[in-house]
Design an enzyme around this catalytic site. Structure first.
Site, short mmCIF file in Angstrom:
data_model
loop_
_atom_site.label_atom_id
_atom_site.label_comp_id
_atom_site.label_asym_id
_atom_site.label_seq_id
_atom_site.Cartn_x
_atom_site.Cartn_y
_atom_site.Cartn_z
N GLY A 109 0.83 -1.20 0.00
CA GLY A 109 0.00 0.00 0.00
C GLY A 109 0.86 1.25 0.00
CB THR B 67 -0.27 -3.92 10.82
OG1 THR B 67 0.41 -3.99 9.57
CG2 THR B 67 -1.76 -4.15 10.61
CB THR B 68 -2.76 -0.54 14.78
OG1 THR B 68 -3.63 0.07 13.80
CG2 THR B 68 -1.49 0.30 14.91
CG ASN C 66 2.35 7.72 14.86
OD1 ASN C 66 3.42 8.07 14.39
ND2 ASN C 66 1.21 8.35 14.59
CG HIS D 76 -6.19 8.26 10.87
ND1 HIS D 76 -6.44 8.41 12.21
CD2 HIS D 76 -4.85 8.10 10.75
CE1 HIS D 76 -5.29 8.33 12.87
NE2 HIS D 76 -4.31 8.15 12.01
CG HIS D 77 -6.26 7.33 5.23
ND1 HIS D 77 -6.60 6.01 5.06
CD2 HIS D 77 -5.09 7.35 5.91
CE1 HIS D 77 -5.68 5.24 5.61
NE2 HIS D 77 -4.75 6.02 6.13
CE LYS E 48 -5.76 4.33 11.81
NZ LYS E 48 -4.69 3.37 11.49
N GLY F 188 -4.96 3.09 16.45
CA GLY F 188 -4.07 2.57 17.47
C GLY F 188 -3.33 3.67 18.20
CB THR F 189 -1.85 6.88 17.04
OG1 THR F 189 -0.98 6.23 16.12
CG2 THR F 189 -1.14 8.05 17.67
#
Length: 234
Positions: A9, A78-79, A104, A136-137, A140, A146-147
């Site tokens: 990605g 990855t989260t 992050n 976020h976009h 997601k 996760g952050t």
């Protein structure tokens, strides 16, 4: 260093670009080539020193289960899989390899976490209430991010609260819009004022650079690490 990038990605491709710029040998494996970790055979993995995963919450666990038993060190960007962290931690220990994970990989975000703890420490006895907002976009998959959960946990720990139970709730508002790379805010609301601490990512490059530097660091270490515990050593 020979790096395997799992996930092709936007972030995975940028990680590959940064790794190449830093003179590493890079192979990118798209998810379409690696359904259920089918490509991660011992014969294939022997050509790599470390794998960096930016895939999906469902794919990443299968990837770890394939890589760690073959002694491949892994950096996980990855989260959404942390419920299975105890299993993967044990797998890394069993095979005497290394696993580094983080919500992050931006150094700026790591500094925000430190400032969030300081802000909470200063204001927690002054009647302020804390909330979190993240944007976020639209592509997601996990919400909240996760952050945002890491930020919440940092605030809870500073407040001496063990978890986000209903009585200790810190509300997280998650927004998904456009192609926003990531905006995280900690809001402290008092009776007469409001303070907002915000980190805004302008691009994915800080994530990619942090992940590659983490991989470089990990090649000389064994064990399981959270990125926020080691980022100052990179």
């Amino acid at each position: 260093m020979r790096i395997l990038i799992l996930g092709a990605g936007k972030t995975g491709r940028l990680v590959a670009e940064v790794a190449s710029e830093r003179s590493h040998t890079v192979r990118v494996l798209a998810s379409s080539e690696n359904a259920n970790a089918s490509a991660l055979t011992p014969a294939f993995l022997k050509d790599f020193d470390v794998a960096i995963d930016f895939t999906t919450p469902t794919a990443v666990v299968a990837n770890m289960r394939a890589c760690l038993p073959n002694g491949i060190r892994m950096v996980i960007g990855t989260t959404g899989w942390y419920g299975q962290l105890p299993e993967l931690r044990a797998l890394a220990a069993q095979h005497k390899t290394a696993l580094l994970y983080g919500t992050n990989y931006s150094i700026g975000m790591q500094m925000m976490l430190k400032l969030a703890k300081e802000m909470t420490t200063t204001l927690k006895d002054a009647g302020y209430a804390f909330t979190i907002s993240e944007t976020h976009h639209v592509s997601k998959l996990d919400a909240p991010s996760g952050t945002a959960l890491t930020l919440r946990d940092a605030v809870l720990a500073t407040l001496d609260l063990k978890d986000a139970s209903p009585n200790n709730e810190i509300v997280i508002t998650a927004n998904r819009t456009g192609d926003v790379e990531g905006i995280h805010s900690l809001i402290a609301t008092g009776t007469c004022d409001r303070l907002i601490l915000t980190h805004e990512s302008k691009s994915r490059r800080p994530f990619a650079e942090g992940a590659v530097r983490a991989a470089e660091w990990l090649t000389t270490h064994t064990g399981v690490y959270d990125f926020h515990e080691v980022f100052t050593e990179l």
